[in-house]
Write an enzyme that holds these catalytic residues in place. Structure first.
Site, PDB file in Angstrom:
ATOM      1  N   ASN A  90      12.484  25.168 -25.716  1.00 49.77           N
ATOM      2  CA  ASN A  90      11.175  25.788 -25.573  1.00 49.77           C
ATOM      3  C   ASN A  90      10.101  24.700 -25.471  1.00 49.77           C
ATOM      4  OD1 ASN A  90       9.286  27.900 -25.439  1.00 49.77           O
ATOM      5  ND2 ASN A  90      10.480  29.093 -26.906  1.00 49.77           N
ATOM      6  N   HIS A 120      12.627   1.340 -37.138  1.00 54.68           N
ATOM      7  CA  HIS A 120      11.827   0.126 -37.298  1.00 54.68           C
ATOM      8  C   HIS A 120      12.288  -0.591 -38.555  1.00 54.68           C
ATOM      9  CE1 HIS A 120       9.026   1.223 -34.082  1.00 54.68           C
ATOM     10  NE2 HIS A 120       9.206   2.462 -34.510  1.00 54.68           N
ATOM     11  N   THR A 170      18.007  14.189 -41.774  1.00 54.54           N
ATOM     12  CA  THR A 170      18.095  12.749 -41.993  1.00 54.54           C
ATOM     13  C   THR A 170      19.535  12.254 -42.016  1.00 54.54           C
ATOM     14  OG1 THR A 170      18.121  13.044 -44.396  1.00 54.54           O
ATOM     15  CG2 THR A 170      15.959  12.768 -43.336  1.00 54.54           C
ATOM     16  N   ARG A 185      19.219  20.341 -46.020  1.00 54.31           N
ATOM     17  CA  ARG A 185      20.421  20.469 -46.844  1.00 54.31           C
ATOM     18  C   ARG A 185      21.140  21.749 -46.437  1.00 54.31           C
ATOM     19  NH1 ARG A 185      16.333  22.750 -48.948  1.00 54.31           N
ATOM     20  NH2 ARG A 185      16.414  24.482 -50.393  1.00 54.31           N
TER      21      ARG A 185
END
Length: 198
Positions: A90, A120, A170, A185
């Protein structure tokens, strides 16, 4: 501490996942090519689907049959993105493809999702010297990424998994689960034949 500079180009270092300098002229030319195609794609008319599809195929590394990405679409290079068949994204997808982004078949991507391969250095001197790197992202077949989800560098999401709106992924997620939150989670396993929508 500045990394050892070898004989590879910055583009070769970037594609290998090693530290590189993004202001390299060769990379700059690739970025400008992508910017030109993005501008044309994002300004294309929904009344001209053939032109829109041609621009998308020129911008991305591979686009499967029946796949639709609604503009605006934002990428770094575009050429490092491969998306399978019958997938849908979308409005407002941001796919920063410093490393490869591989999206499977039948994937549903909500509005304003971000796929972020760049990383980074934590080391302040390396950051100040403008070194950076990237890690690939892999989205399995039939995944649903809810609106506003963010998938970070190096993450793989297994097939059939659902990521809730606004989740920040993550770490890798297995197949056949629902994951929500920041950081995302797993809250449950998807049972075959489940019909409820979230």
């Amino acid at each position: 501490m500045i990394p050892d500079v070898d004989n590879r180009t910055m583009r070769e270092r970037m594609l290998a996942g090693d530290l590189y300098l993004a202001d390299d002229p060769e990379l700059g030319e690739h970025l400008l090519r992508a910017a030109d195609l993005m501008e044309a794609y994002n300004g294309s008319s929904a009344r001209d689907p053939q032109l829109r599809q041609r621009l998308l195929e020129d911008l991305l590394g591979a686009v499967g049959e029946g796949t639709v990405i609604r503009p605006p679409l934002w990428v770094d290079y575009g050429s490092h993105i491969r998306i399978g068949a019958r997938s849908f994204a979308n409005f407002g997808l941001v796919a920063l493809d410093v490393a490869s982004i591989t999206i499977g078949d039948d994937v549903q991507i909500g509005s304003n999702v971000q796929l972020m391969t760049p990383t980074h250095p934590v080391d302040p001197e390396l950051r100040r010297a403008k070194w950076e790197a990237a890690k690939p992202i892999v989205i399995g077949d039939n995944v649903w990424l809810g609106s506003g989800a963010i998938v970070l560098a190096g993450v793989t999401i297994g097939e059939n998994t659902v990521v809730g709106a606004g989740a920040v992924v993550t770490r890798d997620l297995p197949a056949n689960v629902v994951a929500v939150g920041n950081p995302a989670r797993v809250i449950r396993t998807i049972e075959p034949g489940a019909t409820e929508a979230r």
